[in-house]
Design a protein around this motif. Sequence first.
Motif, mmCIF file in Angstrom:
data_model
loop_
_atom_site.group_PDB
_atom_site.id
_atom_site.type_symbol
_atom_site.label_atom_id
_atom_site.label_comp_id
_atom_site.label_asym_id
_atom_site.label_seq_id
_atom_site.Cartn_x
_atom_site.Cartn_y
_atom_site.Cartn_z
ATOM 1 N N ASP A 31 0.887 -1.273 -0.018
ATOM 2 C CA ASP A 31 0.012 -0.058 -0.069
ATOM 3 C C ASP A 31 0.833 1.357 -0.050
ATOM 4 O O ASP A 31 0.532 2.285 -0.651
ATOM 5 C CB ASP A 31 -0.823 -0.074 1.235
ATOM 6 C CG ASP A 31 -2.014 -0.918 0.990
ATOM 7 O OD1 ASP A 31 -2.067 -1.593 0.073
ATOM 8 O OD2 ASP A 31 -2.521 -1.340 2.176
ATOM 9 N N HIS A 32 2.053 1.151 0.661
ATOM 10 C CA HIS A 32 2.761 2.393 0.938
ATOM 11 C C HIS A 32 3.654 2.672 -0.561
ATOM 12 O O HIS A 32 3.708 3.693 -1.072
ATOM 13 C CB HIS A 32 3.839 2.113 1.962
ATOM 14 C CG HIS A 32 4.675 3.243 2.040
ATOM 15 N ND1 HIS A 32 4.411 4.581 2.416
ATOM 16 C CD2 HIS A 32 6.082 3.415 2.073
ATOM 17 C CE1 HIS A 32 5.212 5.474 2.454
ATOM 18 N NE2 HIS A 32 6.455 4.728 2.335
ATOM 19 N N LEU A 33 3.754 1.450 -1.162
ATOM 20 C CA LEU A 33 4.442 1.779 -2.501
ATOM 21 C C LEU A 33 3.698 2.314 -3.476
ATOM 22 O O LEU A 33 3.925 2.981 -4.319
ATOM 23 C CB LEU A 33 4.989 0.262 -3.009
ATOM 24 C CG LEU A 33 6.268 -0.214 -2.423
ATOM 25 C CD1 LEU A 33 6.511 -1.558 -2.661
ATOM 26 C CD2 LEU A 33 7.590 0.909 -3.183
ATOM 27 N N LEU A 34 2.227 1.807 -3.375
ATOM 28 C CA LEU A 34 1.075 2.500 -4.312
ATOM 29 C C LEU A 34 1.024 3.788 -4.115
ATOM 30 O O LEU A 34 0.981 4.436 -4.967
ATOM 31 C CB LEU A 34 -0.025 1.652 -4.354
ATOM 32 C CG LEU A 34 -0.126 0.467 -4.873
ATOM 33 C CD1 LEU A 34 -1.404 -0.427 -4.691
ATOM 34 C CD2 LEU A 34 -0.101 0.482 -6.338
ATOM 35 N N THR A 35 1.124 4.280 -2.775
ATOM 36 C CA THR A 35 0.808 5.620 -2.453
ATOM 37 C C THR A 35 2.119 6.585 -3.072
ATOM 38 O O THR A 35 1.681 7.864 -3.481
ATOM 39 C CB THR A 35 0.743 5.878 -0.790
ATOM 40 O OG1 THR A 35 -0.234 5.197 -0.496
ATOM 41 C CG2 THR A 35 0.653 7.222 -0.440
ATOM 42 N N VAL A 36 3.240 6.060 -2.818
ATOM 43 C CA VAL A 36 4.377 6.811 -3.016
ATOM 44 C C VAL A 36 4.414 6.849 -4.688
ATOM 45 O O VAL A 36 4.783 7.845 -5.217
ATOM 46 C CB VAL A 36 5.894 5.943 -2.551
ATOM 47 C CG1 VAL A 36 7.049 6.839 -3.228
ATOM 48 C CG2 VAL A 36 5.660 6.390 -1.120
ATOM 49 N N ALA A 37 4.262 5.745 -5.410
ATOM 50 C CA ALA A 37 4.286 5.645 -6.618
ATOM 51 C C ALA A 37 3.410 6.505 -7.412
ATOM 52 O O ALA A 37 3.572 7.137 -8.436
ATOM 53 C CB ALA A 37 3.934 4.170 -7.306
ATOM 54 N N SER A 38 2.218 6.626 -6.812
ATOM 55 C CA SER A 38 0.764 7.377 -7.185
ATOM 56 C C SER A 38 1.627 8.832 -7.129
ATOM 57 O O SER A 38 1.187 9.705 -8.286
ATOM 58 C CB SER A 38 -0.071 7.268 -6.356
ATOM 59 O OG SER A 38 -1.185 8.135 -6.922
ATOM 60 N N ASP A 39 1.964 9.313 -6.318
ATOM 61 C CA ASP A 39 2.536 10.428 -6.169
ATOM 62 C C ASP A 39 3.576 10.921 -7.134
ATOM 63 O O ASP A 39 3.524 11.850 -7.867
ATOM 64 C CB ASP A 39 2.837 11.019 -4.730
ATOM 65 C CG ASP A 39 3.421 12.579 -4.302
ATOM 66 O OD1 ASP A 39 2.667 13.305 -4.830
ATOM 67 O OD2 ASP A 39 4.638 12.476 -3.892
ATOM 68 N N GLY A 91 5.983 13.180 -12.298
ATOM 69 C CA GLY A 91 6.872 12.776 -13.201
ATOM 70 C C GLY A 91 6.500 12.045 -14.534
ATOM 71 O O GLY A 91 7.267 11.564 -15.427
ATOM 72 N N GLY A 92 5.100 11.522 -14.657
ATOM 73 C CA GLY A 92 4.505 10.672 -15.523
ATOM 74 C C GLY A 92 4.885 9.445 -15.477
ATOM 75 O O GLY A 92 5.675 9.069 -14.527
ATOM 76 N N ALA A 93 4.617 8.577 -16.463
ATOM 77 C CA ALA A 93 4.722 6.940 -16.409
ATOM 78 C C ALA A 93 5.972 6.745 -16.620
ATOM 79 O O ALA A 93 6.452 5.719 -16.310
ATOM 80 C CB ALA A 93 3.818 6.537 -17.661
ATOM 81 N N ASP A 94 7.047 7.675 -16.813
ATOM 82 C CA ASP A 94 8.510 7.231 -16.768
ATOM 83 C C ASP A 94 9.307 7.672 -15.533
ATOM 84 O O ASP A 94 10.815 7.554 -15.362
ATOM 85 C CB ASP A 94 9.164 7.981 -18.126
ATOM 86 C CG ASP A 94 8.724 7.731 -19.233
ATOM 87 O OD1 ASP A 94 8.279 6.543 -19.421
ATOM 88 O OD2 ASP A 94 8.693 8.585 -19.913
ATOM 89 N N ALA A 95 8.585 8.040 -14.181
ATOM 90 C CA ALA A 95 9.204 8.034 -13.220
ATOM 91 C C ALA A 95 10.067 6.809 -12.786
ATOM 92 O O ALA A 95 9.681 5.637 -13.076
ATOM 93 C CB ALA A 95 8.381 8.371 -11.985
ATOM 94 N N SER A 96 11.396 6.905 -12.091
ATOM 95 C CA SER A 96 12.305 5.821 -11.768
ATOM 96 C C SER A 96 11.664 4.968 -10.888
ATOM 97 O O SER A 96 11.305 5.519 -9.826
ATOM 98 C CB SER A 96 13.614 6.585 -11.400
ATOM 99 O OG SER A 96 14.484 5.751 -10.687
ATOM 100 N N LEU A 97 12.002 4.004 -11.183
ATOM 101 C CA LEU A 97 11.470 2.760 -10.061
ATOM 102 C C LEU A 97 12.254 2.883 -8.936
ATOM 103 O O LEU A 97 12.024 2.456 -7.608
ATOM 104 C CB LEU A 97 11.324 1.247 -10.438
ATOM 105 C CG LEU A 97 10.298 0.992 -11.671
ATOM 106 C CD1 LEU A 97 10.389 -0.570 -12.160
ATOM 107 C CD2 LEU A 97 9.269 1.447 -11.233
ATOM 108 N N ARG A 98 13.558 3.081 -8.896
ATOM 109 C CA ARG A 98 14.569 3.358 -7.907
ATOM 110 C C ARG A 98 14.297 4.488 -7.061
ATOM 111 O O ARG A 98 14.147 4.228 -6.033
ATOM 112 C CB ARG A 98 15.700 3.396 -8.450
ATOM 113 C CG ARG A 98 17.067 3.556 -7.543
ATOM 114 C CD ARG A 98 18.458 3.665 -8.179
ATOM 115 N NE ARG A 98 18.689 2.596 -9.198
ATOM 116 C CZ ARG A 98 19.099 1.238 -8.797
ATOM 117 N NH1 ARG A 98 19.219 0.834 -7.794
ATOM 118 N NH2 ARG A 98 19.341 0.416 -9.810
ATOM 119 N N ASP A 99 13.519 5.533 -7.517
ATOM 120 C CA ASP A 99 13.230 6.836 -6.884
ATOM 121 C C ASP A 99 11.956 6.326 -6.165
ATOM 122 O O ASP A 99 11.818 6.816 -5.139
ATOM 123 C CB ASP A 99 12.906 7.937 -7.779
ATOM 124 C CG ASP A 99 14.333 8.676 -8.323
ATOM 125 O OD1 ASP A 99 15.550 8.288 -7.725
ATOM 126 O OD2 ASP A 99 13.985 9.299 -9.332
#
Length: 190
Positions: free
Chosen positions: A13-21, A26-34
């Motif tokens: 859930d936390h990963l989804l929240t952070v990823a959503s933000d 940054g668009g769909a190209d935001a870094s997975l590492r970030d």
Amino acid sequence: MSIMRSDAKKNYDHLLTVASDLLSKGGADASLRDIARTAGVGLGTLYRHFPTRDALLEALLRARFDELTVRAGELEKSSTPGAALAAWLRETVAIAHAYSGSITAMVAAIEDGVSPLHASCLTMRTAGAQLLVRAQTAKQARDDVDGADLFALVGALSWVADQPALASRSDRIFDIVTGAVLIPPIDLES
């Protein structure tokens, strides 16, 4: 999704929240590492939950599509038919725009019956189509528009919002398009 341990569910859930933000910024190209770093987890934890960028995007979009389906039901109970349709369209376009580049995944999911997004996307489109039919029955929307047209309009309107040269006109274009679908024209701010 299988049953998760509480700590794994919390990470998910936390990963989804952070990823959503991050993806909405940054668009769909935001870094997975970030995304992993910002969430305070290792890259391996992210990959255990989401083995690919597409899997992460699909999980995010599926959650948003499910929210839009629920929202359609709420609007159907609380608003006039035309206002409900306009509000749902505005919210759907905003979500599609928030994940820049996601409209391609949405369109592909409708056509691909094995896509993990297919069922959520189809359910969301059906919910919007029900709002459209309700507005048409109340003579508040043109009767020559169908659910597929509505979905195409969402794609077109989110595309306009994604274009730097057109983004400042996106609200005006939204009003023009919804004004062409809704009869008589309604106050879109309600």
